[in-house]
Design a protein around this motif. Structure first.
Motif, PDB file in Angstrom:
ATOM      1  N   LEU A  37       0.737  -1.277   0.164  1.00 39.82           N
ATOM      2  CA  LEU A  37      -0.078   0.019   0.055  1.00 39.82           C
ATOM      3  C   LEU A  37       0.775   1.240   0.100  1.00 39.82           C
ATOM      4  O   LEU A  37       0.542   2.147  -0.446  1.00 39.82           O
ATOM      5  N   ASP A  38       1.805   1.097   0.584  1.00 39.01           N
ATOM      6  CA  ASP A  38       3.029   2.558   0.592  1.00 39.01           C
ATOM      7  C   ASP A  38       3.238   2.635  -1.024  1.00 39.01           C
ATOM      8  O   ASP A  38       3.253   3.844  -1.291  1.00 39.01           O
ATOM      9  N   ILE A  39       3.659   1.670  -1.572  1.00 40.59           N
ATOM     10  CA  ILE A  39       3.889   1.761  -2.958  1.00 40.59           C
ATOM     11  C   ILE A  39       2.725   2.554  -3.918  1.00 40.59           C
ATOM     12  O   ILE A  39       2.881   3.490  -4.462  1.00 40.59           O
ATOM     13  N   ILE A  40       1.499   1.618  -3.767  1.00 41.92           N
ATOM     14  CA  ILE A  40       0.251   2.289  -4.210  1.00 41.92           C
ATOM     15  C   ILE A  40      -0.143   3.679  -3.840  1.00 41.92           C
ATOM     16  O   ILE A  40      -0.478   4.622  -4.646  1.00 41.92           O
ATOM     17  N   PRO A  69     -20.509  -4.957 -15.171  1.00 40.19           N
ATOM     18  CA  PRO A  69     -19.467  -4.506 -15.861  1.00 40.19           C
ATOM     19  C   PRO A  69     -18.469  -3.595 -15.354  1.00 40.19           C
ATOM     20  O   PRO A  69     -17.258  -3.544 -15.322  1.00 40.19           O
ATOM     21  N   ASP A  70     -19.065  -2.432 -14.963  1.00 39.09           N
ATOM     22  CA  ASP A  70     -18.438  -1.098 -14.717  1.00 39.09           C
ATOM     23  C   ASP A  70     -17.878  -1.488 -13.210  1.00 39.09           C
ATOM     24  O   ASP A  70     -16.717  -0.952 -13.013  1.00 39.09           O
ATOM     25  N   ALA A  71     -18.316  -2.315 -12.301  1.00 41.97           N
ATOM     26  CA  ALA A  71     -17.859  -2.557 -11.014  1.00 41.97           C
ATOM     27  C   ALA A  71     -16.639  -3.321 -11.284  1.00 41.97           C
ATOM     28  O   ALA A  71     -15.722  -3.249 -10.490  1.00 41.97           O
ATOM     29  N   VAL A  72     -16.846  -4.295 -11.887  1.00 37.00           N
ATOM     30  CA  VAL A  72     -15.704  -5.352 -12.143  1.00 37.00           C
ATOM     31  C   VAL A  72     -14.621  -4.617 -12.872  1.00 37.00           C
ATOM     32  O   VAL A  72     -13.288  -4.926 -12.805  1.00 37.00           O
ATOM     33  N   ALA A  73     -14.736  -3.624 -13.837  1.00 38.59           N
ATOM     34  CA  ALA A  73     -13.565  -3.044 -14.640  1.00 38.59           C
ATOM     35  C   ALA A  73     -12.883  -2.208 -13.494  1.00 38.59           C
ATOM     36  O   ALA A  73     -11.623  -2.145 -13.397  1.00 38.59           O
ATOM     37  N   GLU A  74     -13.527  -1.549 -12.371  1.00 36.68           N
ATOM     38  CA  GLU A  74     -12.934  -0.759 -11.512  1.00 36.68           C
ATOM     39  C   GLU A  74     -12.059  -1.649 -10.441  1.00 36.68           C
ATOM     40  O   GLU A  74     -10.792  -1.546 -10.184  1.00 36.68           O
ATOM     41  N   LEU A  75     -12.470  -2.832 -10.278  1.00 40.33           N
ATOM     42  CA  LEU A  75     -11.807  -3.888  -9.416  1.00 40.33           C
ATOM     43  C   LEU A  75     -10.620  -4.497 -10.222  1.00 40.33           C
ATOM     44  O   LEU A  75      -9.557  -4.700  -9.624  1.00 40.33           O
ATOM     45  N   GLN A  76     -10.874  -4.443 -11.569  1.00 38.06           N
ATOM     46  CA  GLN A  76      -9.683  -5.158 -12.412  1.00 38.06           C
ATOM     47  C   GLN A  76      -8.451  -4.079 -12.249  1.00 38.06           C
ATOM     48  O   GLN A  76      -7.169  -4.188 -12.122  1.00 38.06           O
ATOM     49  N   SER A  77      -8.782  -2.805 -12.337  1.00 41.86           N
ATOM     50  CA  SER A  77      -7.965  -1.637 -12.182  1.00 41.86           C
ATOM     51  C   SER A  77      -7.206  -1.730 -11.080  1.00 41.86           C
ATOM     52  O   SER A  77      -5.863  -1.483 -10.991  1.00 41.86           O
ATOM     53  N   MET A  81      -2.909  -2.521 -10.016  1.00 44.98           N
ATOM     54  CA  MET A  81      -1.927  -2.030  -8.991  1.00 44.98           C
ATOM     55  C   MET A  81      -1.580  -2.735  -7.997  1.00 44.98           C
ATOM     56  O   MET A  81      -0.177  -2.648  -7.616  1.00 44.98           O
ATOM     57  N   VAL A  82      -2.461  -3.810  -7.292  1.00 48.27           N
ATOM     58  CA  VAL A  82      -2.018  -4.477  -6.268  1.00 48.27           C
ATOM     59  C   VAL A  82      -0.942  -5.537  -6.791  1.00 48.27           C
ATOM     60  O   VAL A  82       0.213  -5.776  -6.082  1.00 48.27           O
ATOM     61  N   LEU A  83      -1.230  -6.152  -8.137  1.00 45.28           N
ATOM     62  CA  LEU A  83      -0.514  -6.981  -8.759  1.00 45.28           C
ATOM     63  C   LEU A  83       0.879  -6.562  -8.912  1.00 45.28           C
ATOM     64  O   LEU A  83       2.224  -7.060  -9.019  1.00 45.28           O
ATOM     65  N   ASP A  84       0.949  -5.321  -9.601  1.00 42.30           N
ATOM     66  CA  ASP A  84       2.096  -4.429  -9.842  1.00 42.30           C
ATOM     67  C   ASP A  84       3.194  -4.473  -8.494  1.00 42.30           C
ATOM     68  O   ASP A  84       4.181  -4.653  -8.514  1.00 42.30           O
ATOM     69  N   ALA A  85       2.634  -3.731  -7.641  1.00 39.78           N
ATOM     70  CA  ALA A  85       3.245  -3.520  -6.325  1.00 39.78           C
ATOM     71  C   ALA A  85       3.789  -4.739  -5.841  1.00 39.78           C
ATOM     72  O   ALA A  85       4.884  -4.873  -5.084  1.00 39.78           O
ATOM     73  N   ALA A  86       2.943  -5.832  -5.659  1.00 37.91           N
ATOM     74  CA  ALA A  86       3.019  -7.066  -4.965  1.00 37.91           C
ATOM     75  C   ALA A  86       4.560  -7.597  -5.798  1.00 37.91           C
ATOM     76  O   ALA A  86       5.360  -8.174  -5.039  1.00 37.91           O
TER      77      ALA A  86
END
Length: 407
Positions: A37-40, A69-77, A81-86
């Protein structure tokens, strides 16, 4: 105690999804949330992610949406972020209802809010809450209809739980349950099935009692399977295990959204909403937790029973016109794919069995001897599977999983 329900003019939608971090070698949980979360925080201000009870967990939280679909798109976004920081921290992202072999007493608790107070109050059981879930908020116009809709939704708790069940093991042992998370969570006095309430004044009286007795001061809120979220003007459905991938999550959210709107329109039309005796609701939840997609559930007040798989198939047909209107037909129809392919607990159990896991009811000595013989817990394969599914964004058939790890 007066609790003001703010109300929502439209059947809006919000989703919360808990994901965790695991060590890339051992597959045990990793307390990496603060570092991630510090990275994000530095790179994506206003990201919507939240700290959670455990230091290995973050919660993905959407804003207000009008369709799946819109809610899932936000979750994907948020997940990206989490995958990249992890990746930069050196851990993997994983999600399921519970971890199959992590030890509760070994977990670090987040510094957030009242969590240390919960542990102090609940002691050993509080330390076992290494569990993860999905929460779905659906907007409701006014307080008068909230509890009739909640009681109608309670008749479908086993359907939502069976579909999402993803926690078959605990402390390295097959528990023989599809959702061990459900059994663990309801050990807390504020968790479990909603009380037998049908009107808003009854809810206010209930919350007055919980406040006066000090329960809410200790726990922050009532962690029921379904509850009003008065601040947001929503009903919050919390019964589902966390899913290991967005495609299954989208199916569960679509089913939940459609069911809630369906019952809301029944209420609007003056029709009688379905309900069950509280003892049937409790029995149905246990059956779904125990048998998952093979549960025989009680479907009416006359105690008639049907297979949950058949019920799910018929719900997809029944709700299809509404799903078209709400913009989630494809997501709802994926319920049928889960019915046919198998829910997450089935896939996890299959890959763990192939890796050498012993069946349910094996003795603890046999389980430990088996782990020593093969050099690790076979349930590590179940964590591997969920890690792969989360990155892929969809379920992976056990046969395909074996092909991937053998390359």
């Amino acid at each position: 105690m007066t609790e003001q329900f703010s109300g929502s003019a439209q059947p809006s939608l919000g989703v919360e999804w808990e994901v965790a971090f695991v060590d890339r070698r051992t597959r045990d949980t990793a307390p990496a949330a603060a570092e991630v979360l510090d990275i994000i925080d530095a790179e994506h201000p206003g990201h919507g992610l939240q700290r959670e009870f455990l230091a290995n967990t973050v919660e993905l939280v959407t804003g207000v949406h009008m369709n799946v679909p819109d809610a899932v798109a936000e979750l994907q976004s948020q997940l990206d972020m989490v995958l990249d920081a992890a990746d930069r921290v050196g851990v993997d992202v994983w999600s399921s209802g519970s971890h199959p072999f992590a030890r509760g007493t070994a977990q670090q608790v987040s510094a957030k809010g009242h969590y240390s107070e919960i542990i102090n109050r609940t002691q050993w059981w509080g330390n076992q809450m290494i569990i993860w879930g999905v929460h779905v908020h659906v907007g409701i116009k006014d307080s008068e209809r909230v509890w009739p809709i909640i009681q109608a939704l309670a008749t479908k708790l086993p359907h939502m739980l069976a579909l999402s069940a993803s926690s078959p093991a605990w402390n390295g042992e097959d528990m023989g349950y599809a959702s061990n998370r459900s059994l663990l969570y309801q050990q807390l006095p504020t968790a479990g099935q909603p009380p037998a309430i049908y009107t808003w004044p009854e809810w206010e009286s209930y919350m007055h009692d919980q406040s006066r007795s000090g329960v809410i001061n200790h726990t922050g809120s009532m962690h029921l399977d379904i509850r009003p979220a008065s601040k947001y003007g929503t009903i919050e459905i919390r019964v589902a295990d966390a899913t290991s991938n967005l495609q299954e999550l989208a199916a569960i959210v679509a089913l939940t959204h459609c069911l809630t709107v369906y019952y809301d329109r029944m209420w609007e039309a003056g029709e009688e909403l379905p309900s069950l005796q509280s003892w049937h609701i409790a029995e149905n939840k246990w059956r779904a937790a125990r048998y998952g997609m093979d549960a025989l559930v009680i479907v009416n007040r006359d105690t008639d029973e049907r297979w949950v798989r058949d019920e799910l198939r018929e719900l997809v047909v029944q709700l299809a016109p509404l799903a078209d209107e709400l913009g989630c037909r494809a997501e709802l129809e994926f319920v049928n794919n889960i019915v046919e392919m198998g829910a997450a607990y089935e896939r996890q159990r299959t890959v763990a069995d192939a890796a050498g896991a012993l069946p349910s009811m094996a003795t603890e000595d046999d389980v430990r001897a088996n782990e020593e013989r093969i050099g690790h817990t076979p349930w590590r394969a179940a964590v591997d599977l969920a890690v792969q599914e989360l990155r892929a964004g969809h379920p992976i058939a056990p046969a395909d999983f074996h092909e991937q790890v053998s390359d």
